[in-house]
Each structure stands twice: as structure tokens, then as C-alpha cells.
Design a protein around this motif. Sequence first.
Motif, PDB file in Angstrom:
ATOM      1  N   ALA A  40     -24.598 -81.942 -84.569  1.00 12.83           N
ATOM      2  CA  ALA A  40     -24.786 -83.082 -85.570  1.00 12.83           C
ATOM      3  C   ALA A  40     -24.659 -84.072 -85.993  1.00 12.83           C
ATOM      4  N   ALA A  41     -24.820 -85.036 -86.328  1.00 12.83           N
ATOM      5  CA  ALA A  41     -23.995 -86.053 -87.161  1.00 12.83           C
ATOM      6  C   ALA A  41     -24.774 -86.092 -88.181  1.00 12.83           C
ATOM      7  N   ALA A  42     -24.465 -86.849 -89.614  1.00 13.59           N
ATOM      8  CA  ALA A  42     -24.890 -87.380 -90.048  1.00 13.59           C
ATOM      9  C   ALA A  42     -25.640 -88.086 -90.177  1.00 13.59           C
ATOM     10  N   TRP A  43     -27.153 -88.252 -90.874  1.00 12.95           N
ATOM     11  CA  TRP A  43     -27.976 -89.148 -90.266  1.00 12.95           C
ATOM     12  C   TRP A  43     -27.636 -90.963 -90.419  1.00 12.95           C
ATOM     13  N   PRO A  44     -28.184 -91.734 -89.700  1.00 12.26           N
ATOM     14  CA  PRO A  44     -27.688 -93.642 -91.020  1.00 12.26           C
ATOM     15  C   PRO A  44     -28.600 -93.442 -91.671  1.00 12.26           C
ATOM     16  N   VAL A  45     -28.294 -94.934 -92.785  1.00 10.79           N
ATOM     17  CA  VAL A  45     -29.121 -95.470 -93.273  1.00 10.79           C
ATOM     18  C   VAL A  45     -29.203 -96.088 -93.420  1.00 10.79           C
ATOM     19  N   VAL A  46     -29.178 -96.569 -92.213  1.00  5.94           N
ATOM     20  CA  VAL A  46     -29.526 -97.920 -91.773  1.00  5.94           C
ATOM     21  C   VAL A  46     -30.050 -98.162 -90.059  1.00  5.94           C
ATOM     22  N   THR A  92     -19.946 -92.761 -81.624  1.00  2.00           N
ATOM     23  CA  THR A  92     -19.696 -91.067 -80.654  1.00  2.00           C
ATOM     24  C   THR A  92     -21.599 -90.912 -80.726  1.00  2.00           C
ATOM     25  N   THR A  93     -22.109 -90.633 -81.638  1.00  2.00           N
ATOM     26  CA  THR A  93     -23.674 -90.173 -81.692  1.00  2.00           C
ATOM     27  C   THR A  93     -24.812 -91.441 -81.416  1.00  2.00           C
ATOM     28  N   ALA A  94     -25.581 -91.128 -81.030  1.00  2.00           N
ATOM     29  CA  ALA A  94     -26.422 -92.328 -80.922  1.00  2.00           C
ATOM     30  C   ALA A  94     -28.265 -91.795 -81.150  1.00  2.00           C
ATOM     31  N   PHE A  95     -28.348 -92.596 -82.333  1.00  2.00           N
ATOM     32  CA  PHE A  95     -30.073 -91.993 -82.976  1.00  2.00           C
ATOM     33  C   PHE A  95     -30.706 -93.010 -82.376  1.00  2.00           C
ATOM     34  N   PHE A  96     -32.295 -92.071 -82.508  1.00  2.00           N
ATOM     35  CA  PHE A  96     -33.548 -92.718 -82.144  1.00  2.00           C
ATOM     36  C   PHE A  96     -34.615 -92.365 -83.253  1.00  2.00           C
ATOM     37  N   VAL A 188     -28.276 -88.086 -80.545  1.00  2.00           N
ATOM     38  CA  VAL A 188     -27.090 -86.942 -79.144  1.00  2.00           C
ATOM     39  C   VAL A 188     -26.344 -88.002 -78.708  1.00  2.00           C
ATOM     40  N   PRO A 189     -25.633 -86.697 -78.597  1.00  7.33           N
ATOM     41  CA  PRO A 189     -23.332 -87.338 -78.523  1.00  7.33           C
ATOM     42  C   PRO A 189     -24.237 -88.513 -77.393  1.00  7.33           C
ATOM     43  N   LEU A 190     -23.318 -89.855 -77.764  1.00  5.14           N
ATOM     44  CA  LEU A 190     -22.899 -90.571 -76.486  1.00  5.14           C
ATOM     45  C   LEU A 190     -22.407 -90.129 -75.215  1.00  5.14           C
ATOM     46  N   ASP A 235     -39.431-104.347 -68.340  1.00  5.70           N
ATOM     47  CA  ASP A 235     -39.381-106.028 -68.298  1.00  5.70           C
ATOM     48  C   ASP A 235     -39.334-106.620 -69.578  1.00  5.70           C
ATOM     49  N   GLY A 236     -39.933-105.739 -70.254  1.00  2.00           N
ATOM     50  CA  GLY A 236     -40.565-106.375 -71.587  1.00  2.00           C
ATOM     51  C   GLY A 236     -39.424-106.204 -72.376  1.00  2.00           C
ATOM     52  N   GLY A 237     -38.615-105.484 -72.637  1.00  4.70           N
ATOM     53  CA  GLY A 237     -37.708-104.629 -73.460  1.00  4.70           C
ATOM     54  C   GLY A 237     -36.766-105.592 -73.861  1.00  4.70           C
ATOM     55  N   SER A 238     -35.792-106.121 -74.819  1.00  3.29           N
ATOM     56  CA  SER A 238     -34.740-106.616 -75.168  1.00  3.29           C
ATOM     57  C   SER A 238     -33.821-105.754 -74.732  1.00  3.29           C
ATOM     58  N   THR A 239     -32.634-106.121 -74.245  1.00  5.96           N
ATOM     59  CA  THR A 239     -31.495-105.586 -73.220  1.00  5.96           C
ATOM     60  C   THR A 239     -30.002-104.990 -74.887  1.00  5.96           C
ATOM     61  N   VAL A 240     -29.787-104.442 -74.899  1.00  3.24           N
ATOM     62  CA  VAL A 240     -28.758-103.665 -75.778  1.00  3.24           C
ATOM     63  C   VAL A 240     -27.893-102.720 -75.245  1.00  3.24           C
ATOM     64  N   THR A 241     -26.757-102.141 -76.328  1.00  2.26           N
ATOM     65  CA  THR A 241     -26.183-101.196 -76.121  1.00  2.26           C
ATOM     66  C   THR A 241     -25.840-100.133 -77.446  1.00  2.26           C
ATOM     67  N   LEU A 242     -26.084 -99.018 -76.610  1.00  3.35           N
ATOM     68  CA  LEU A 242     -26.459 -97.948 -77.189  1.00  3.35           C
ATOM     69  C   LEU A 242     -24.814 -98.170 -78.780  1.00  3.35           C
ATOM     70  N   MET A 243     -24.141 -98.688 -78.485  1.00  5.04           N
ATOM     71  CA  MET A 243     -23.068 -98.424 -79.160  1.00  5.04           C
ATOM     72  C   MET A 243     -22.706 -99.636 -79.561  1.00  5.04           C
ATOM     73  N   LEU A 244     -22.522 -99.439 -81.377  1.00  9.14           N
ATOM     74  CA  LEU A 244     -23.596-101.337 -81.646  1.00  9.14           C
ATOM     75  C   LEU A 244     -21.774-101.449 -81.835  1.00  9.14           C
ATOM     76  N   PRO A 245     -21.943-102.715 -81.638  1.00 10.19           N
ATOM     77  CA  PRO A 245     -20.168-103.516 -81.783  1.00 10.19           C
ATOM     78  C   PRO A 245     -19.802-103.143 -83.097  1.00 10.19           C
ATOM     79  N   PRO A 246     -18.049-103.301 -83.771  1.00  7.45           N
ATOM     80  CA  PRO A 246     -18.304-103.332 -85.168  1.00  7.45           C
ATOM     81  C   PRO A 246     -18.467-104.829 -86.011  1.00  7.45           C
ATOM     82  N   PRO A 247     -19.010-105.132 -86.711  1.00  4.07           N
ATOM     83  CA  PRO A 247     -18.618-105.858 -87.749  1.00  4.07           C
ATOM     84  C   PRO A 247     -17.516-107.145 -87.695  1.00  4.07           C
TER      85      PRO A 247
END
Length: 311
Positions: A40-46, A92-96, A188-190, A235-247
Motif C-alpha cells: 500500500a502506498a502513502a495516501w495523497p494530500v490532494v 503507480t497507484t490509483a486512489f479513490f 489499488v496498484p494501476l 454517459d453523464g460522467g466526464s472522461t479522465v485518465t487514472l494516471m494524471l498527467p505531469p504538471p
Amino acid sequence: MPGRPTSSRGRIGALVLATAFLALPAPVALAADSPSGDHAAAWPVVWRAYLLSGGSRVSDVVGDVGCGQGYCDVSSGPSGNLNSVFFASDGTTAFFRIRLLGDPRKASAGGFQSTTYMLQIAVNGTARVAVSLDGKNPQRDFVYVANADGTAHTEVYATPFNNAGGEFSAGARGLPDGSGQYFLDWQVPLSRITQRSGGAITGSTPVQLFFGTSQSANLAVLNKDFMIGNGVNFDGGSTVTLMLPPPVPPAVAPPGATPPPPGPASAPDPTGEPWLPDTSVAAAPKPVALGLAIMLVASGFLLLTRTRRRT
């Protein structure tokens, strides 16, 4: 039969070999709490709020389902205007995260209340996997990734959801949201999502998300509360990627160039999806600023102590 090593090199080699053998049982110890050996990875702060396709927030109606003190009721804060669902990634990890009316925690029942907290992930509107926390078992709860019809799943983390014994199983948690309601977080790990989806979903795949709660025996069926409406509808949800693009780094003007006029004080996120600080977790110090300070101090020390060769 060889005797004891007499040289220092031989004694060091024997020590290394013995240490390697002592390390072998570690995967066995992990198996009880991290069934697939994940860490398990450290939880995000944002966290990033998941939005509807038109850019509006997902704010589920409070009190539209009944269950004890509201532990299965997807919520949106006391005034009904807060975001209900979130996600994040460290590459490497997705958080929900899902906001709930009542406390989802119950230590005497395996860690959580008798409900599945579920996310279905779709590609082009078709569900491919469910990534969820199953709290229905009264003794043992677990985070899992299931295929679209729920006929096969991979357990990723299980009770106890902590790292106290070095088991790396802290893949789920419940905590107050700061408004009198609660967050339920899981991760979970991606790579597990990619594996269970048969390669259909990677970190860069455009996907739609749908959160909710369930009390179905099927690990991919949502049947209790939905993040919006009365059924699953991608249909009502936005389209995203699980691995967020770098700034995107700021542009640097070449020497002598006229600098561009200053922009607005706070430029909007071009994706239209707000990044929200996790007020329930203390923010960590910014490592970039600390690293820069250390570099400046070190550079100054070298300049002061450097000797010049005289000619």
C-alpha cells in the motif's frame, strides 16, 4: 562436508547467505493481509473531484437511501453542495474516495460496515472493471479488482488495514470529512486494474467512472446508492485518465527577450476539474523547497571553502 569459513571474506559470505535465507519467509507473512503481495502506498494530500461531462460537480442527494446511520448513503455535505466522489494517482497507484452520510468503519465486523463501496470503470461507456472495498464479510474485509461481470476478482489488500506488522495492507480507511460526514478511501496498484481488465485499461486510457454502494453478492453490481440518479449511467460522467498527467513546467524566456505580460493571479485548471486539498490529513512539507534550500546552503559552503591556485 566443508568446515567453517576461516577467512574474513568467507565469514562475510556466510553472513550474507544466512541473511538471505532469513528474508525468504517475508512473502508468506505478507500473504495474510496483502494476498497478492502488493504494498500500500502513502495516501495523497490532494484529491481530484470527479465531475460530470458538462463540468458540474457530482453532489448526490443526502438521505435517499436507508442503512443504519447512513454508512451506505453517498453524500454531499450538510448543505448538499460538496463533491461526493474523488480520485488521485501517484503514477503507480490509483486512489479513490467517496463521501458518506454515516461512519463506514466498524472494527468488530472486519473493519467496515456490511456494504461494498464500489467504483465501476468504463471505456467508451462500457464497464470493464470494478475496483472496490467489500465490507460485507463480518470477519474479513478486502479491497479488490473484479472483471466487468463479477465472475473473477483479485484481492489486493485485506484486514487488518494497517502496516503495523509490516504487512503493507493499509489499502483502505475511513475518516471524518470535516463537515460532520465521512470519507471512505481505498487504493489499488494501476497494474492490477490493467491485469483484471485484460489490458483494456492502463493509466493513460480515457475512462469514465461511476461510484456507489452495494449490498449485492456480485462483486461488480451496484444496487444500493448511486453517485447520481437511480442506476449506473456512464454517459453523464466526464472522461479522465487514472494516471494524471505531469504538471507543465513554466516557460522560460531566452536571455534578453521581453517577458510576457503577467497572467491572472489564479489561472483555472484547463481540464475544468478542481484539485482539492485533503483537509482531513495534515499536509506534508513541500520537498522541493526544502531540497532547494539544502542545495543553496551546500553551494555557499563550497564557494567559501574553495581555495584558488596562485600562479
